[in-house]
Enzyme design. Sequence first.
Site, PDB file in Angstrom:
ATOM      1  N   ARG A  57       0.805  -1.231   0.000  1.00  0.00           N
ATOM      2  CA  ARG A  57       0.000   0.000   0.000  1.00  0.00           C
ATOM      3  C   ARG A  57       0.834   1.276   0.000  1.00  0.00           C
ATOM      4  O   ARG A  57       0.589   2.186  -0.789  1.00  0.00           O
ATOM      5  CB  ARG A  57      -0.925   0.036   1.230  1.00  0.00           C
ATOM      6  CG  ARG A  57      -2.183  -0.748   1.066  1.00  0.00           C
ATOM      7  CD  ARG A  57      -2.560  -1.376   2.379  1.00  0.00           C
ATOM      8  NE  ARG A  57      -1.580  -2.385   2.720  1.00  0.00           N
ATOM      9  CZ  ARG A  57      -1.632  -3.640   2.273  1.00  0.00           C
ATOM     10  NH1 ARG A  57      -2.627  -4.022   1.538  1.00  0.00           N
ATOM     11  NH2 ARG A  57      -0.677  -4.505   2.573  1.00  0.00           N
ATOM     12  N   THR A  58       1.785   1.371   0.916  1.00  0.00           N
ATOM     13  CA  THR A  58       2.497   2.639   1.077  1.00  0.00           C
ATOM     14  C   THR A  58       3.279   2.965  -0.194  1.00  0.00           C
ATOM     15  O   THR A  58       3.206   4.075  -0.720  1.00  0.00           O
ATOM     16  CB  THR A  58       3.426   2.578   2.304  1.00  0.00           C
ATOM     17  OG1 THR A  58       2.674   2.061   3.403  1.00  0.00           O
ATOM     18  CG2 THR A  58       3.964   3.952   2.653  1.00  0.00           C
ATOM     19  N   LYS A  86      26.887  -4.237  -1.418  1.00  0.00           N
ATOM     20  CA  LYS A  86      28.353  -4.131  -1.512  1.00  0.00           C
ATOM     21  C   LYS A  86      28.906  -3.393  -0.298  1.00  0.00           C
ATOM     22  O   LYS A  86      30.072  -3.027  -0.270  1.00  0.00           O
ATOM     23  CB  LYS A  86      28.736  -3.377  -2.787  1.00  0.00           C
ATOM     24  CG  LYS A  86      28.220  -3.990  -4.066  1.00  0.00           C
ATOM     25  CD  LYS A  86      28.555  -3.057  -5.236  1.00  0.00           C
ATOM     26  CE  LYS A  86      27.602  -3.270  -6.396  1.00  0.00           C
ATOM     27  NZ  LYS A  86      27.618  -2.127  -7.325  1.00  0.00           N
ATOM     28  N   ARG A 107      11.253   3.699   3.551  1.00  0.00           N
ATOM     29  CA  ARG A 107      10.816   2.709   4.552  1.00  0.00           C
ATOM     30  C   ARG A 107      12.032   1.881   4.933  1.00  0.00           C
ATOM     31  O   ARG A 107      12.781   1.421   4.062  1.00  0.00           O
ATOM     32  CB  ARG A 107       9.715   1.806   4.030  1.00  0.00           C
ATOM     33  CG  ARG A 107       9.467   0.651   4.986  1.00  0.00           C
ATOM     34  CD  ARG A 107       8.254  -0.142   4.670  1.00  0.00           C
ATOM     35  NE  ARG A 107       7.045   0.610   4.970  1.00  0.00           N
ATOM     36  CZ  ARG A 107       5.827   0.071   4.946  1.00  0.00           C
ATOM     37  NH1 ARG A 107       5.682  -1.200   4.623  1.00  0.00           N
ATOM     38  NH2 ARG A 107       4.771   0.783   5.225  1.00  0.00           N
ATOM     39  N   HIS A 135       4.879   5.884  11.668  1.00  0.00           N
ATOM     40  CA  HIS A 135       4.370   5.757  10.306  1.00  0.00           C
ATOM     41  C   HIS A 135       3.426   6.951  10.092  1.00  0.00           C
ATOM     42  O   HIS A 135       2.201   6.792  10.061  1.00  0.00           O
ATOM     43  CB  HIS A 135       3.648   4.420  10.176  1.00  0.00           C
ATOM     44  CG  HIS A 135       3.421   3.939   8.766  1.00  0.00           C
ATOM     45  ND1 HIS A 135       3.606   4.739   7.653  1.00  0.00           N
ATOM     46  CD2 HIS A 135       3.008   2.731   8.291  1.00  0.00           C
ATOM     47  CE1 HIS A 135       3.312   4.032   6.564  1.00  0.00           C
ATOM     48  NE2 HIS A 135       2.951   2.821   6.922  1.00  0.00           N
TER      49      HIS A 135
END
Length: 309
Positions: A57-58, A86, A107, A135
């Site tokens: 969703r986000t 890396k 996120r 959030h």
Amino acid sequence: MDFRGKDIISIKDFSKETINYILDYAQDLVPYAKGEKYKDILNGKVLSSLFFEPSTRTRLSFESSMNRLGGKVIGFSNPAATSQMKGESLADTIRMADSYSDVIVIRHSQEGAARLAAEFADVPVINAGDGAGRHPTQCLLDLFTIKSEKKKIGKNKIVLLGDLKYGRTVHSLSYALSVYKAELSFVSPTSLKMPREVIDECRELGVEPTQTSNLEKAIKDADVLYVTRIQKERFPDAEEYNKVVDSYKINIELLQNAKDDLIIMHPLPRVTEIDPEVDKTPHALYFKQAFNGVPVRMALLSLVLGGKL
Ligand code: CP
């Protein structure tokens, strides 16, 4: 209100007046979120979408928001395909995104990662969820959903259910609902109770949440039931997860005693905590809630990029 260039890291950075302003603006953007109207107010702007943790969703609603306002999106949803593998640091990854785009959405599994990113970027950084932390954009869309359905945010009895310990959405939402003086009830297994610091934040705002493990009693006079998933990925010990998984389930039988106009919300994804038969009832608001992420994120992108309607 001038939001240009501002980071969005925690809902605690917003006053009630600012939240109301964003929610009103998001309401104006609903026809644009549905594709019924179009205006390319973000034409020429580029969003870096940096998802170090899974999301449906986000990530998609941010991308949809940017596209529907005429902007473009670069980024990744699989950090294993980036130079982090890396050994590149988060700070250097952010420096790169900063030089390639006009706004960064991040996120990350680590609490505090978004605030750290904001220190290394000149462009605005939006927190799309940081571990068990915060959030803020989910919180704003949750408030938008409650306001749209109930015509007010305060003066509602709101039950927050589930993984209140690790659930970042309920941490942000408890604070914001206290700003509006909503009546709060926290329902969870004992091992997943709301952290003390979140309860203290509510108290500082003049709200005393009740805490119980008796779901039936709590939902009897509730206006909003906000359900969360028990998040397997946040448990340091699999045995502890097994003890609490399936400790509650919302089904038709349980809802017999609820108010007719009770709305059920969930940030999603859900697993087993809401029976799919509940989807057909007028109580089920979670899919509409997920759509509301688009007008709310459109509002935020437009405000921080200075491309207001
Ligand atoms: N509500 C929410 O954050 O969903 P995703 O994890 O799918 O983005």
